[in-house]
Design a protein around this motif. Structure first.
Motif, PDB file in Angstrom:
ATOM      1  N   VAL A 266      11.772 -50.272  -1.792  1.00  0.00           N
ATOM      2  CA  VAL A 266      11.249 -50.514  -3.140  1.00  0.00           C
ATOM      3  C   VAL A 266       9.829 -49.962  -3.255  1.00  0.00           C
ATOM      4  CG1 VAL A 266      10.624 -52.285  -4.807  1.00  0.00           C
ATOM      5  CG2 VAL A 266      12.719 -52.495  -3.511  1.00  0.00           C
TER       6      VAL A 266
ATOM      7  N   PRO B 161      27.721 -45.795   2.937  1.00  0.00           N
ATOM      8  CA  PRO B 161      26.420 -45.478   2.316  1.00  0.00           C
ATOM      9  C   PRO B 161      25.788 -44.225   2.886  1.00  0.00           C
ATOM     10  CG  PRO B 161      26.526 -47.793   2.807  1.00  0.00           C
ATOM     11  CD  PRO B 161      27.727 -47.188   3.409  1.00  0.00           C
TER      12      PRO B 161
ATOM     13  N   LEU C 124      17.558 -41.385 -10.798  1.00  0.00           N
ATOM     14  CA  LEU C 124      17.276 -42.176  -9.595  1.00  0.00           C
ATOM     15  C   LEU C 124      17.305 -43.670  -9.908  1.00  0.00           C
ATOM     16  CD1 LEU C 124      14.618 -39.951  -7.863  1.00  0.00           C
ATOM     17  CD2 LEU C 124      16.913 -40.417  -7.095  1.00  0.00           C
TER      18      LEU C 124
ATOM     19  N   PHE D 256      17.154 -47.378   0.833  1.00  0.00           N
ATOM     20  CA  PHE D 256      17.811 -48.600   0.382  1.00  0.00           C
ATOM     21  C   PHE D 256      19.297 -48.547   0.704  1.00  0.00           C
ATOM     22  CE2 PHE D 256      19.421 -51.695  -2.615  1.00  0.00           C
ATOM     23  CZ  PHE D 256      18.482 -52.693  -2.513  1.00  0.00           C
ATOM     24  N   PHE D 257      19.922 -47.404   0.388  1.00  0.00           N
ATOM     25  CA  PHE D 257      21.358 -47.250   0.657  1.00  0.00           C
ATOM     26  C   PHE D 257      21.651 -47.423   2.142  1.00  0.00           C
ATOM     27  CE2 PHE D 257      22.889 -45.340  -3.370  1.00  0.00           C
ATOM     28  CZ  PHE D 257      24.145 -45.911  -3.376  1.00  0.00           C
TER      29      PHE D 257
ATOM     30  N   LEU E  60      20.833 -44.532  -9.817  1.00  0.00           N
ATOM     31  CA  LEU E  60      21.329 -44.587  -8.439  1.00  0.00           C
ATOM     32  C   LEU E  60      20.897 -45.886  -7.768  1.00  0.00           C
ATOM     33  CD1 LEU E  60      22.884 -43.051  -6.301  1.00  0.00           C
ATOM     34  CD2 LEU E  60      20.767 -42.069  -5.521  1.00  0.00           C
ATOM     35  N   PHE E  61      19.670 -46.335  -8.071  1.00  0.00           N
ATOM     36  CA  PHE E  61      19.210 -47.606  -7.514  1.00  0.00           C
ATOM     37  C   PHE E  61      20.116 -48.742  -7.995  1.00  0.00           C
ATOM     38  CE2 PHE E  61      15.117 -48.652  -5.371  1.00  0.00           C
ATOM     39  CZ  PHE E  61      15.479 -49.909  -4.968  1.00  0.00           C
TER      40      PHE E  61
ATOM     41  N   ALA F 272      23.215 -48.704  -6.040  1.00  0.00           N
ATOM     42  CA  ALA F 272      23.009 -49.257  -4.700  1.00  0.00           C
ATOM     43  C   ALA F 272      23.029 -50.778  -4.740  1.00  0.00           C
ATOM     44  CB  ALA F 272      21.679 -48.760  -4.133  1.00  0.00           C
TER      45      ALA F 272
ATOM     46  N   TYR G 205      14.240 -53.238   3.016  1.00  0.00           N
ATOM     47  CA  TYR G 205      14.378 -53.298   1.560  1.00  0.00           C
ATOM     48  C   TYR G 205      13.014 -53.177   0.884  1.00  0.00           C
ATOM     49  CZ  TYR G 205      18.992 -55.058   2.656  1.00  0.00           C
ATOM     50  OH  TYR G 205      20.241 -55.193   3.148  1.00  0.00           O
TER      51      TYR G 205
ATOM     52  N   VAL H 250      15.289 -44.607  -2.634  1.00  0.00           N
ATOM     53  CA  VAL H 250      16.667 -45.012  -2.935  1.00  0.00           C
ATOM     54  C   VAL H 250      17.563 -44.780  -1.731  1.00  0.00           C
ATOM     55  CG1 VAL H 250      18.588 -44.670  -4.488  1.00  0.00           C
ATOM     56  CG2 VAL H 250      16.297 -44.444  -5.340  1.00  0.00           C
ATOM     57  N   PHE H 251      17.349 -43.642  -1.020  1.00  0.00           N
ATOM     58  CA  PHE H 251      18.217 -43.345   0.120  1.00  0.00           C
ATOM     59  C   PHE H 251      18.013 -44.374   1.226  1.00  0.00           C
ATOM     60  CE2 PHE H 251      17.738 -38.641  -1.167  1.00  0.00           C
ATOM     61  CZ  PHE H 251      18.575 -38.867  -2.222  1.00  0.00           C
TER      62      PHE H 251
ATOM     63  N   TYR I 191      26.519 -51.972  -5.223  1.00  0.00           N
ATOM     64  CA  TYR I 191      27.277 -51.789  -3.985  1.00  0.00           C
ATOM     65  C   TYR I 191      26.908 -52.875  -2.981  1.00  0.00           C
ATOM     66  CZ  TYR I 191      29.276 -49.547   0.099  1.00  0.00           C
ATOM     67  OH  TYR I 191      30.006 -49.290   1.207  1.00  0.00           O
ATOM     68  N   MET I 192      25.630 -53.250  -2.960  1.00  0.00           N
ATOM     69  CA  MET I 192      25.164 -54.295  -2.043  1.00  0.00           C
ATOM     70  C   MET I 192      25.843 -55.624  -2.372  1.00  0.00           C
ATOM     71  SD  MET I 192      21.209 -55.157  -1.561  1.00  0.00           S
ATOM     72  CE  MET I 192      20.619 -56.430  -0.490  1.00  0.00           C
TER      73      MET I 192
ATOM     74  N   ILE J 294      21.465 -50.960   3.279  1.00  0.00           N
ATOM     75  CA  ILE J 294      22.631 -51.776   2.931  1.00  0.00           C
ATOM     76  C   ILE J 294      23.715 -51.622   3.980  1.00  0.00           C
ATOM     77  CG2 ILE J 294      24.475 -52.097   1.253  1.00  0.00           C
ATOM     78  CD1 ILE J 294      22.626 -50.883  -0.820  1.00  0.00           C
TER      79      ILE J 294
ATOM     80  N   PHE K 185       9.950 -46.298  -3.776  1.00  0.00           N
ATOM     81  CA  PHE K 185      10.410 -45.993  -5.134  1.00  0.00           C
ATOM     82  C   PHE K 185       9.254 -46.114  -6.123  1.00  0.00           C
ATOM     83  CE2 PHE K 185      12.464 -46.930  -9.162  1.00  0.00           C
ATOM     84  CZ  PHE K 185      13.506 -46.035  -9.171  1.00  0.00           C
TER      85      PHE K 185
END
Lengths: 127, 495
Positions: A18, A79, B177, A51-52, B180-181, B184, A14, A48-49, B187-188, A55, A21
């Protein structure tokens, strides 16, 4: 101290997401080279990807292919599926903005933001 | 059931048309235009039927491929999405008729079709944004929308448009973006991307992981704020609006910015829900943003000498009005915001199209060159005046009704400061719109040689202006025609 290190190690994905990003955002906003700004968008997207994907991960989980053994723990596949779409989208944005940069270079002979601003200002004054 | 398939058929019709335009390249361009008009007409008919159906029978839910909504994509057509998709299509048709005279100017004849390919893909994305009930799917449609939008800004091969389109796409991409964050993070916390399922579980998730929800809200509001050009995040807007061809500016301000505002409304009211929003006290932030936008946008507009830049800054302040209505978090506030979305979309389209016609003939964009234009181009200048009076908020126009409703909503919530800001902003509007009207209709001896009326004005450019002028006054006289539908739309968002 040990607890903090433990926490960082556990949440490293995570934190990395961040960090990517924020690095990307910094490049997009502050760099004056247009190509580098497009790279910044890509780095932001990668954050972001990541992060997905982070998850969706389940500790000790396996690839979600349903077999004979019903007891296996799977990771969450959704995800990853989102990210496939996301990657395609970011690629198309990159292609479009690169083509814009080509046109800008053909017209102004530079891809530096400050230089561009100066040239546009001069043109406005001439008019 | 056939009705359930209609939303999908709408999207497929748009895509089909976008696909078929390049194939018709060698035929006369009229065939493409007529075919496109037929497609738009068909979709308009089906949207109106859907609007009637959801208001009188029931909402329509459609899941793709038979997967349950948890895994798959769900389309949900309720009074909200049906009403605004119909509005967007109606405006798009008006702009389409107009663009057949204007968009082809300065483009090679073999490339006429490009603009329309982009227009149809853009409409497909907008319809998708409104119909879909899935946050990630919204993101995909938003990205399709941002690429096509930037492309219609840079469609005419002028060098200014490339730099403004580049800035636009960079800002847009930061916005998407961030959105999208936010998706996410939600969704988490909840485990869903389906909006109705999120709204059921978000209060539990909020008590378990409040940080996730707070950061997600911040990211989503900031991301969509960039796209709707809320005041401090508006820096891309003036260049993009003023350098784009007039029809593109009309599409940008009339249709696309409205699409993003509707996504913001959907996210705030449907995903997070009023309880969480009140607890996080986001209202103050939104109200302050709206207030500064209303004043600052108008002040910037006064300083502009270029008409299109002036209209662009005026859009910034009008977005503030809509955001103010949204941020009141009440039935009346949202109702006023929805009506203002309608009236601003119509008025701004009318302004950009009439200015477009003036630029088309006079090749001038300076405010000072407008003197005596009212005698040379009575229709364009007349519609401009009607729309400008509407922007100021003169009675008999739709702008008056939306400001009246907004004022009532503010008084209902006891925010007197914002009533003062509203009035102040209207007065500032007077300062930059009224001089143009006075200039346009001032009979000046010096300009007698210009008194001959321009001939051969194409009817395809005049008719849309007439329709828009009538719509502005019609909505001002009979606002009750659409208020029942707006009320139904508000009721789907505020239970």
């Amino acid at each position: 101290m040990n607890e903090i290190i433990q926490l960082i190690v556990e949440k490293i994905n995570y934190i990395g997401a961040v960090a990517l990003f924020v690095i990307g955002l910094r490049i997009v906003v502050l760099h004056s080279n247009l190509i580098k700004r497009i790279m910044g968008i890509n780095i932001m997207g990668t954050g972001v990807f990541l992060f997905f994907v982070a998850i969706g991960n389940v500790t000790g989980g396996r690839t979600p292919i349903v077999g004979d053994n019903p007891d296996i723990v799977f990771i969450n596949p959704l995800p990853s599926v989102f990210i496939l779409t996301g990657i395609v989208v970011v690629v198309s944005i990159t292609v479009y903005s690169l083509s814009l940069v080509i046109r800008i270079y053909q017209n102004y002979g530079t891809i530096d933001q400050r230089e561009l601003a100066r040239l546009i200002n001069e043109e406005d004054n001439v008019r | 059931m056939f009705v359930e398939q209609l939303p999908i058929i709408n999207l497929i019709l748009f895509l089909f048309m976008a696909l078929i335009i390049p194939l018709l390249k060698r035929r006369p361009f009229k065939i493409t235009l007529i075919l496109g008009f037929i497609v738009l007409g068909l979709v308009l008919a089906s949207s109106i039927y859907l609007l009637w159906y959801v208001n009188n029978v029931d909402s329509i839910s459609y899941t793709f491929g038979g997967h349950e909504a948890r895994f798959g994509i769900e389309f949900l057509i309720n009074p909200f999405s049906a009403l605004f998709s119909t509005m967007i299509l109606g405006l798009a048709m008006i702009i389409y008729i107009y663009s057949s005279g204007d968009a082809t100017e300065g483009v090679e004849s073999s490339e006429y079709g490009r603009y329309y390919v982009l227009l149809f893909i853009l409409l497909m994305a907008l319809f998708g944004i409104l119909y879909t009930n899935d946050l990630f799917n919204t993101y995909v449609f938003i990205e399709i929308l941002s690429i096509t939008t930037c492309a219609i800004v840079s469609i005419k091969k002028k060098k200014e448009t490339y730099t403004s389109a580049f800035r636009y796409i960079m800002m847009n991409e930061i916005g998407s973006l961030s959105y999208l964050f936010g998706v996410a993070l939600i969704y988490m916390a909840t485990g869903y991307t389906n909006i109705s399922m999120i709204s059921e579980t978000i209060s539990v998730a909020f008590s378990a992981n409040p940080v996730n929800i707070i950061i997600a809200l911040g990211f989503m509001v900031a991301g969509l704020g960039i796209k709707t050009a809320v005041f401090p995040l508006h820096i891309w807007l003036p260049d993009a609006y003023s350098n784009a061809p007039s029809t593109s500016s009309a599409i940008l301000s009339g249709i696309i910015s409205k699409g993003y505002i509707l996504v913001l409304i959907k996210v705030l009211y449907q995903v997070f829900g009023l309880d969480i929003l009140r607890e996080l006290n986001i209202q103050v932030v939104l109200l302050v943003l709206a207030g500064t936008a209303m004043i600052a946008g108008s002040i910037f507009a006064i300083a502009q000498k270029d008409v299109k830049r002036m209209l662009a800054y005026s859009s910034v302040s009008q977005v503030g009005y809509i955001l103010l209505g949204v941020a009141l978090f009440s039935f009346l506030g949202l109702r006023a915001a929805f009506f203002h979305i309608f009236s601003h979309a119509i008025m701004k389209t009318a302004l950009f199209l009439s200015v477009g016609e003036i630029i088309f003939y006079k090749k001038t964009r300076k405010v000072n060159d407008f003197d005596g234009l009212g005698f040379i181009m009575p229709v364009a200048m007349g519609v401009f005046s009607i729309a400008a009076l509407g922007m100021i908020g003169i009675p008999l126009t739709s702008g008056f009704i939306s400001k009246l409703n907004l004022g009532i909503a503010i008084l209902d919530n006891n925010y007197i400061v914002f009533l003062i800001i509203l009035i102040l902003s209207s007065l500032l509007n007077v300062l930059y719109y009224l001089p143009i009207i006075i200039l346009g209709f001032l009979r000046n001896e010096k300009y007698h040689y210009r008194m001959t009326r321009i001939e051969h004005t194409p009817t395809t450019m005049i008719t849309p202006l007439f329709i828009l002028g009538f719509l502005i006054i019609g909505l001002g006289l009979f606002p009750n025609v659409i208020f029942p539908m707006i009320d139904a739309a508000v009721n789907t968002l505020i239970p």
